[in-house]
Design a protein around this motif. Structure first.
Motif, PDB file in Angstrom:
ATOM      1  N   ILE A  35      -1.678   6.610   3.644  1.00 10.81           N
ATOM      2  CA  ILE A  35      -2.370   5.454   4.330  1.00 10.81           C
ATOM      3  C   ILE A  35      -2.503   5.518   5.701  1.00 10.81           C
ATOM      4  CG2 ILE A  35      -1.754   2.967   4.390  1.00 10.81           C
ATOM      5  CD1 ILE A  35      -1.749   3.947   1.452  1.00 10.81           C
ATOM      6  N   GLY A  41      -5.627   7.319  -1.960  1.00  9.90           N
ATOM      7  CA  GLY A  41      -5.519   6.902  -0.555  1.00  9.90           C
ATOM      8  C   GLY A  41      -6.428   7.772   0.324  1.00  9.90           C
ATOM      9  N   GLU A  48      -7.470   2.402   4.976  1.00  9.82           N
ATOM     10  CA  GLU A  48      -6.709   1.402   3.696  1.00  9.82           C
ATOM     11  C   GLU A  48      -6.167   0.165   4.082  1.00  9.82           C
ATOM     12  OE1 GLU A  48      -7.692   5.487   2.954  1.00  9.82           O
ATOM     13  OE2 GLU A  48      -6.139   4.826   4.351  1.00  9.82           O
ATOM     14  N   LEU A 103       0.844  -1.164   0.042  1.00 10.23           N
ATOM     15  CA  LEU A 103       0.006   0.040   0.202  1.00 10.23           C
ATOM     16  C   LEU A 103       0.823   1.184   0.051  1.00 10.23           C
ATOM     17  CD1 LEU A 103      -2.903  -1.172   2.470  1.00 10.23           C
ATOM     18  CD2 LEU A 103      -3.287  -0.215   0.080  1.00 10.23           C
ATOM     19  N   TYR A 104       2.089   1.224   0.546  1.00  2.00           N
ATOM     20  CA  TYR A 104       2.910   2.525   0.935  1.00  2.00           C
ATOM     21  C   TYR A 104       3.547   2.667  -0.606  1.00  2.00           C
ATOM     22  CZ  TYR A 104       1.820   2.206   5.900  1.00  2.00           C
ATOM     23  OH  TYR A 104       1.168   1.863   7.173  1.00  2.00           O
TER      24      TYR A 104
END
Length: 704
Positions: free
Chosen positions: A222, A317, A226, A215-216
């Motif tokens: 984030i 995000g 998320e 995700l990062y």
């Protein structure tokens, strides 16, 4: 040459400039060659740009991939920290703070400059040396102007002439936006139509979705929303994930069929979603490919050159600070003029013309929305840039002409869409339970609704107009004039909407006849496009808005400006483009049961009562396509007296907006159809369906 190879070539073209810019930034942070009051600003912004360069190098070298989740989370927090929570009250990104330190005009410009620099944050993760160089050079040019003025003033720490004229800084920003329009805007168009622009798609398809670290990699903010969404999807059976993806992609496919459009002519679909849903999106990509469609997944824009006010169109995000987004929504007001508008339109047409064939392959967006975040009601900031009346007209002109250009290359009569929505963890402790309930709502039996909704339509087709009356504190009293059928055996006024483009199932809708449509629309609380409205009231005369108010602000005029900017989109008035009756009482009851009525997205909320859309009709740009209900009757109420202008002057036909406003069942006294003979056919009474054949819709109410 692949898109990645092309980007590498472009980076090499900027390499020398980039090295020089970074070196200048490093020296700048320790210099004292601008007035003392401005030193902290320039040093802080330069340090932020150097932090972006540091991240970019970690990504480029592969070092980033070896970081732990905790290390990635720490960097993510640092990059967004300056606009988070209380920090924003001290940040130069806040126009009020910058204006307080540097004066109203210079403060707005320097705050806008910092916001534009912050738009480069995702570029570090995409290794966009070109974009980061351009942003750094913009910042350095402004710094040089301050340095030069200070030097010419003899190095005084204070006094007249020690800072450049506001006009000089505005001109620097103007020419940045104008000169690089053919880079930023042209790239933006390519990202929307070219599957080779695959930064996000590559992460989704090839990343380890069972590891939070992926995700990062997107470079977005984030949060637990998320992370929690991604973790929750990992707990769901593969069968459930496929069910979610299938509903989404089948809705898209069926939408083409139901509107008589040929999907086989298309090869590109745009996937828009909120980070965390990658496991569903990965399956959706597989499904779309089976239909012959390749995905384009572009990021929501953040640059003043490409963004559309505060709206997030594209993948994204968490929003780190909605007030920050709202304060900078009209930053273009600092430099927008007719010449700039013409420049943008020229770049837009050139980009589409150069890629005409690719644009023609674009089928339209498939959107996964989220809901459950704390509703946002903005604070009015006197220091935030706002359009002048002349600029509002220019912005509307741009919207109109850009819409025409887009439709020339991506024809409205050939494209479609679909939208579905799911909750995020912020919705509350019962998140998992609510998520399961939403899956159920999104997969309700369309056949049942089709039959009941046809019963409603049979009654509505007899009407001259519909009367909608609120109860209790709801002041709605609105007459909606209906299309007059020429051949009732073959024609119908309302569309029987089941689960295709608008998921979940549950509404019948029409384009009202504007003339004769008059009265008041009122709702106690509603959430539209990320913004909350309290005590919203809109008055119509012959289908056009004549007055409006809300209770968000102590100052009534501030409330009017809020509606004018965000509902009327700067237009002096808008038509009532759609009238619908939502039939999804299951969704309504779920909202009540879990106490999330105010958090339901309009996509679901519009199915939980009558709703009214101001702006264009549901058939804009595709009115000539013949559309039929499941019973074979042709839907003929697709136009109104405004949209018919397309036959003589298309610039007067469309407003390029469509905002749905729903009245919940509990605020309804009655919805009735009035026939030519004066007969009143009551559809809903006291918030319940009473028309014979529709009583099944009341069954979910028993749960309350």
């Amino acid at each position: 040459m692949s898109r990645e190879e092309m980007q590498n070539v472009r980076n090499r073209q900027y390499e020398e400039r980039h090295i020089l810019a970074v070196d200048r930034l490093r020296r700048l942070v320790s210099e004292e060659t601008v007035p003392e009051d401005y030193l902290p600003y320039f040093q802080d912004v330069a340090i932020f740009l150097l932090e972006l360069e540091n991240v970019r190098r970690k990504v480029e070298s592969g070092e980033w991939e070896h970081y732990s989740t905790e290390e990635m989370e720490s960097i993510n927090e640092i990059l967004y920290s300056d606009i988070l929570g209380k920090r924003y009250e001290r940040s130069y990104a806040n126009p009020a703070v910058a204006a307080g330190k540097f004066g109203p005009e210079m403060g707005k410009l320097l705050s806008m400059l910092y916001a534009e620099v912050r738009s480069g944050l995702p570029c570090a993760f995409e290794n966009r040396v070109d974009y980061l160089t351009i942003l750094s050079e913009l910042f350095i040019e402004v710094y040089n102007a301050f340095e030069s003025a200070y030097r010419e003033a003899g190095g005084q720490m204070r006094g007249a002439g020690m800072v450049p004229e506001v006009r000089e800084i505005r001109d620097i920003i103007y020419w940045y936006a104008s000169d690089y329009c053919d880079v930023f805007l042209a790239d933006r168009i390519m990202e929307q139509i070219d599957p080779a622009c695959s930064f996000a798609a590559d992460i989704i398809e090839h990343g380890n979705l069972d590891d939070d670290r992926y995700l990062y990699r997107f470079g977005e903010y984030i949060t637990e929303n998320e992370l929690g969404t991604a973790r929750h999807l990992r707990t769901l059976p593969e069968e459930t994930l496929r069910k979610m993806a299938d509903v989404y992609t089948e809705g898209y496919r069926i939408g083409f069929i139901n509107t008589g459009k040929d999907l086989s002519k298309k090869s590109v679909v745009n996937i828009r979603y909120h980070l965390g849903f990658e496991k569903v999106v990965r399956i959706a990509i597989e499904n779309f490919r089976k239909m012959g469609l390749e995905p384009v997944i572009y990021r929501a824009a953040s640059s003043v050159v490409t963004k559309r006010e505060h709206h997030k169109i594209g993948y994204h995000g968490a929003v780190a600070n909605w007030q920050y987004e709202y304060d900078h929504r009209q930053d273009q007001a600092l430099f927008l003029d007719k010449r700039y508008i013409e420049r943008r339109l020229e770049v837009m047409r050139t980009a589409y013309e150069q890629h005409r064939g690719m644009a023609a392959q674009f089928a339209g967006p498939a959107v996964i929305e989220t809901f459950g975040e704390k509703p946002f009601s903005p604070k009015a900031s006197a220091e935030a840039p706002v359009y002048s009346e002349e600029q509002k007209e220019l912005a509307l002109l741009y919207d109109s002409r850009s819409g025409q250009i887009t439709n020339e290359y991506i024809k409205g009569e050939e494209r479609s869409f679909t939208i579905v929505a799911y909750p995020v963890p912020e919705i509350g402790e019962r998140y998992a339970e609510i998520f399961d309930e939403v899956i159920r709502i999104n997969t309700l039996d369309a056949g049942v609704y089709e039959k009941v909704q046809q019963t409603l339509i049979d009654a509505l087709d007899q009407g001259e107009y519909v009367h909608v009356l609120g109860k209790g504190g709801n002041r709605t009293d609105l007459r909606v004039n209906l299309w007059k059928l020429g051949d009732p055996e073959k024609e119908t006024i309302f569309e029987n909407c089941v689960a295709d483009v608008n998921i979940p199932v549950g509404e019948v809708f029409t384009s009202p006849v504007l003339e004769g449509t008059s009265g008041v629309l009122h709702v106690s609380r509603v959430y539209l496009e990320g913004l909350q409205y309290l005590d919203l009231e809109i008055t119509f005369k012959d289908g056009m808005i004549t007055d409006y108010r809300c209770g968000n602000f102590e100052d009534p005029e501030e409330g009017r400006r809020y509606i004018a900017d965000n509902v009327l989109k700067g237009h002096k008035t808008l038509p009532l483009g759609e009238f619908a009756i939502g039939t999804n009482t299951t969704a309504y009851v779920a909202g009540k049961k879990y106490g999330i009525e105010d958090k339901l997205p309009i996509l679901i909320a519009e199915k939980t009562g009558p709703h009214f859309a101001v702006g264009d009709t549901c058939y804009s740009w595709s009115e000539e396509i013949r559309v039929y209900n499941p019973n074979g009757k042709e839907i003929v109420a697709k136009d109104n007296s405004v949209s018919l202008n397309r036959k003589t002057d298309v610039s007067k036909a469309y407003f390029n907006c469509h905002t749905d406003i729903t009245i919940p069942y509990e605020e309804l006294e009655e919805i009735s159809v009035v026939t030519k003979e004066g007969k009143h056919i009551i559809l809903l009474k006291d918030g319940k369906f009473v028309l014979p054949g529709t009583e099944i819709l009341n069954e979910p109410f028993r749960e309350l």
